[in-house]
Design a protein around this motif. Structure first.
Motif, mmCIF file in Angstrom:
data_model
loop_
_atom_site.group_PDB
_atom_site.id
_atom_site.type_symbol
_atom_site.label_atom_id
_atom_site.label_comp_id
_atom_site.label_asym_id
_atom_site.label_seq_id
_atom_site.Cartn_x
_atom_site.Cartn_y
_atom_site.Cartn_z
ATOM 1 N N ALA A 224 3.820 -60.626 27.244
ATOM 2 C CA ALA A 224 4.183 -59.254 26.881
ATOM 3 C C ALA A 224 3.137 -58.709 25.923
ATOM 4 N N LEU B 74 6.342 -55.889 29.515
ATOM 5 C CA LEU B 74 5.998 -57.159 30.152
ATOM 6 C C LEU B 74 4.799 -56.956 31.075
ATOM 7 N N ASP C 290 15.744 -61.002 29.184
ATOM 8 C CA ASP C 290 15.421 -61.773 30.377
ATOM 9 C C ASP C 290 16.640 -62.624 30.722
ATOM 10 N N CYS D 137 4.525 -61.560 23.270
ATOM 11 C CA CYS D 137 4.916 -62.874 23.805
ATOM 12 C C CYS D 137 3.718 -63.489 24.511
ATOM 13 N N ARG E 109 10.959 -53.152 20.164
ATOM 14 C CA ARG E 109 11.177 -53.189 21.621
ATOM 15 C C ARG E 109 12.444 -53.997 21.888
ATOM 16 N N ARG F 49 16.202 -59.782 23.692
ATOM 17 C CA ARG F 49 15.055 -59.855 22.773
ATOM 18 C C ARG F 49 14.821 -58.580 21.999
ATOM 19 N N HIS G 60 3.115 -64.729 33.120
ATOM 20 C CA HIS G 60 3.419 -63.457 32.479
ATOM 21 C C HIS G 60 3.379 -63.609 30.959
ATOM 22 N N HIS H 231 2.759 -67.524 29.790
ATOM 23 C CA HIS H 231 3.433 -68.732 30.283
ATOM 24 C C HIS H 231 4.020 -68.453 31.659
ATOM 25 N N TRP I 25 13.473 -59.551 34.237
ATOM 26 C CA TRP I 25 13.152 -58.940 32.949
ATOM 27 C C TRP I 25 13.625 -57.494 33.014
ATOM 28 N N ARG J 278 18.201 -65.409 33.960
ATOM 29 C CA ARG J 278 17.829 -66.226 35.130
ATOM 30 C C ARG J 278 19.042 -66.404 36.017
HETATM 31 O O1 LIG Z 1 10.076 -60.113 26.880
HETATM 32 C C1 LIG Z 1 9.241 -60.920 26.488
HETATM 33 O O2 LIG Z 1 8.560 -60.749 25.468
HETATM 34 C C2 LIG Z 1 9.001 -62.165 27.264
HETATM 35 C C3 LIG Z 1 9.933 -62.331 28.421
HETATM 36 C C4 LIG Z 1 9.658 -63.554 29.198
HETATM 37 O O3 LIG Z 1 8.817 -64.327 28.918
HETATM 38 C C5 LIG Z 1 10.467 -63.813 30.376
HETATM 39 O O4 LIG Z 1 11.217 -62.936 30.790
HETATM 40 O O5 LIG Z 1 10.339 -64.928 30.908
#
Ligand SMILES: O=C(O)CCC(=O)C(=O)O
Length: 327
Positions: free
Chosen positions: A244, A179, A259, A146, A255, A138, A242, A149, A166, A261
């Motif tokens: 940002a 974050l 992220d 952000c 920035r 990102r 979370h 959510h 993250w 998974r």
């Molecule tokens: O970095 C961000 O702005 C959001 C990251 C995020 O929502 C996440 O890692 O799930």
């Protein structure tokens, strides 16, 4: 003095009962059971210096250089500063190819697949960690952030033995778009019985409400964040709320973070993000966050339509609602 912290343009309360700093769980790295317990109890673990900073900074340079080609980064300042450019190269660029190139860069891969990161995530998953096929690097421009959510509705069509990492790709102070996680949200029953039962695509989810104090008092205890350094990793569960902070960095610096998974080997991961032929959220879209002021309706904050040549297609209405995309 740093500018006030905001999310979605709204100030966030920073009194001790509402706001605090993430605890560094580094002492638990030598205690796998303790680290897993912390993750279950808190819904997140923050590990300073888990990654070699040089690995992270090499990824930063790789990605910012690519964004400079688009005019998103101004290379009249040092690339590593990440100063926002005029975006002139965005018009007509093939964003499908561009975002593929960012996601598959060798230095970026070294971050996502770092052995110590995989080992630590494996401890938390109680199995071998496998990265999702898709990754989410990102670039966040001045003023962008952000919305709030949880990742669950976006990632949980199959196994629930998965988690999010993250990773700041550079120094990120809170007011530069760090974050923020809501402590206590991961076992909030209102989230568990409502929002977390949804599927983002099937149920048309947008970001949760924008007011950080309403979100805090509805779903958790205190907002937690950090002055992030290259090498730090924040790992959180699919039910941890979370967002940002808006990026108010000086000198119009962007920035950069990522992220990613991971799921436990042997499990079936969410097909939206795994496999060879991915079309997340349907249609011809690319992961290209920012550039406008939406509520993430139809995923527009993050996922942009492109034409057959990979060129950005913004709906006409976005030009009327604050999009800063150069026309
Ligand atoms: O970095 C961000 O702005 C959001 C990251 C995020 O929502 C996440 O890692 O799930």
């Amino acid at each position: 003095m740093n500018p006030p912290l905001t999310t979605g343009g709204r100030p966030i309360g920073t009194s001790d009962d509402r706001f605090g700093r993430l605890d560094d769980a580094t002492p638990l790295r030598s205690d796998p059971a303790g680290l897993r317990r912390r993750f279950v109890e808190r819904g997140h673990v923050f590990l300073r210096g888990l990654l070699p900073p040089e690995t992270v900074l090499a990824a930063r340079e790789e990605i910012l250089t690519k964004y400079a080609v688009l005019g998103e980064i101004d290379d009249r300042s040092p690339i590593m500063d990440g100063v926002a450019g005029d975006r002139s190269g965005l018009v007509g660029a093939n964003l499908r190819a561009f975002t593929h190139s960012v996601r598959t860069g060798a230095h970026y891969e070294s971050v996502i697949l770092d052995p110590e990161l995989l080992r630590t995530v494996g401890v938390l998953l109680d199995g071998d960690a496998v990265p999702f096929s898709f990754r989410w690097p990102r670039l966040v421009r001045p003023g962008e952030g952000c919305g709030f959510h949880c990742d669950g509705p976006y990632m949980s069509r199959a196994t629930t033995r998965h988690l999010s990492c993250w990773i700041p790709l550079g120094h990120i102070a809170p007011h530069e778009g760090g974050l923020v996680v809501l402590d206590g949200s991961h076992d909030n029953h209102r989230l568990a019985e409502g929002y977390l039962t949804k599927d983002a695509d099937l149920d048309g989810l947008e970001w949760l409400e924008a007011d950080p104090e309403v979100v805090r008092s509805n779903y958790g205890d205190r907002w937690l964040t950090a002055d992030y350094e290259p090498g730090d990793v924040l790992i959180f569960s699919m039910s941890t709320l979370h967002g940002a902070f808006d990026n108010h960095a000086d000198r119009d610096r962007c920035r950069l973070s990522t992220d990613s998974r991971y799921y436990a080997a042997g499990e079936t991961p969410d097909p939206r993000w795994n496999g060879d032929d991915l079309a997340p959220h349907g249609g011809e879209r690319v992961f290209y966050p920012g550039l406008g002021s939406w509520a993430n309706a139809d995923f527009q904050d993050e996922w942009k339509y492109v034409d057959e040549h990979g060129r950005l297609v913004l709906p006409a209405s976005d030009h009327d609602t604050g999009s800063e995309f150069p026309s």
